[in-house]
Design a protein around this motif. Structure first.
Motif, PDB file in Angstrom:
ATOM      1  N   GLU A   1       1.023  -1.162   0.005  1.00 51.86           N
ATOM      2  CA  GLU A   1       0.014  -0.001  -0.190  1.00 51.86           C
ATOM      3  C   GLU A   1       0.933   1.452   0.129  1.00 51.86           C
ATOM      4  OE1 GLU A   1      -4.143   1.507   2.384  1.00 51.86           O
ATOM      5  OE2 GLU A   1      -2.660   0.185   3.373  1.00 51.86           O
TER       6      GLU A   1
ATOM      7  N   ALA B   1       0.899   4.089  -3.019  1.00 54.00           N
ATOM      8  CA  ALA B   1       0.497   5.474  -2.587  1.00 54.00           C
ATOM      9  C   ALA B   1       1.765   6.434  -2.846  1.00 54.00           C
ATOM     10  CB  ALA B   1       0.182   5.480  -1.172  1.00 54.00           C
TER      11      ALA B   1
ATOM     12  N   ILE C   1      -2.103   9.147   4.527  1.00 53.26           N
ATOM     13  CA  ILE C   1      -3.152   8.038   4.147  1.00 53.26           C
ATOM     14  C   ILE C   1      -3.065   6.948   5.288  1.00 53.26           C
ATOM     15  CG2 ILE C   1      -3.635   6.062   2.518  1.00 53.26           C
ATOM     16  CD1 ILE C   1      -1.619   7.332   0.691  1.00 53.26           C
TER      17      ILE C   1
END
Length: 268
Positions: free
Chosen positions: A52, A56, A251
């Protein structure tokens, strides 16, 4: 914002000196002079979280649980933790951890848990003798009393959903007004919850015998949630702090890092 600047900012909010002696917190890896524009926050640093972060374009991963809590003699890529370390280094991603120093902070992990459950008049369950506004766990009051069954359903509705769900022990019809909470594995605070005289204690990773003996000794009702679900709410507050104070993008990972993925069989 450089990695070193971000580390300094985080350690002002979560001083490493607040961590337990056995804990391993702080700056784990990365280049101090590297620039950070985006931070990914997660409960654990596992391969899916690294996926992730790479996707990102994050330059730093902030986690609650230490990747290297116990001593290792090698970070070779043939080991689980070694593979994660090598992936982060190759991707130019720094890693920072705040664990028990994040638990006792104010606001900390249990503050976020109490707020998610809607508790008011919150105070530490086990205050730090040197700074009573900090400490482990929190005690609070529900705005409106509800039965234990209703409170368990309320917790399931308010906390992040997991396959393991929410369990409760005690009289389902008993009225709950005051609640103690502790993010993470909280059976070490069972006696504190009893001394506090609360109606229910919500935490994670409760074990059979300690829970059984606690109830037999007249302790408050128990609500057991997953470790990840109890600590995930804290990350939103850390993310807001970093956006406001460091000006970075954030995030918050919703990847459920609990090992339990199925709940089967009869249950009420």
């Amino acid at each position: 914002m450089r990695v070193a600047d971000l580390v300094e900012l985080l350690e002002q909010r979560y001083p490493p000196a607040w961590a337990e002696d056995w804990d391993r917190v702080g700056f784990v890896l990365g280049e101090p002079d590297a620039e950070v524009g985006k931070v990914l926050l997660a409960v654990d640093c596992d391969p899916v979280v690294v996926d992730e972060a790479e996707a990102a374009g994050a330059q730093l991963v902030f986690t609650h649980h230490p990747l290297l809590l116990r001593g290792v003699s090698s970070v070779a890529p043939t080991t689980y933790k070694g593979r994660i370390v090598h992936r982060l280094i190759r991707a130019g991603i720094a890693l920072y951890t705040a664990h028990t120093n994040g638990d006792v902070a104010n606001p900390g992990v249990s503050d976020a848990l109490a707020e998610t459950l809607g508790l008011v008049d919150v105070r530490p369950l086990r205050p730090d003798p040197r700074a009573p506004e900090r400490g482990h766990g929190r005690i609070g009051r529900l705005a409106e009393p509800m039965t234990l069954a209703a409170f368990a359903a309320h917790a399931a509705d308010r906390l992040p959903r997991t396959a393991a769900g929410v369990r409760a022990a005690g009289d389902p019809d008993a009225l709950v007004t005051t609640v103690a909470v502790s993010g993470g594995a909280g059976d070490v605070f069972l006696a504190d919850a009893t001394r506090a005289g609360v109606d229910a204690y919500l935490t994670a990773d409760l074990r059979h015998h300690p829970a059984q003996e606690h109830l037999a000794d007249g302790g408050p009702a128990l609500v057991d949630v997953t470790h990840w679900a109890s600590e995930r709410p804290w990350l939103d507050g850390v993310a807001a702090f970093l956006r406001a104070e460091a000006g970075v993008q954030t995030i918050v990972s919703d990847v459920d890092t609990s090992p339990w993925v199925l709940l089967e069989g009869k249950h009420s």
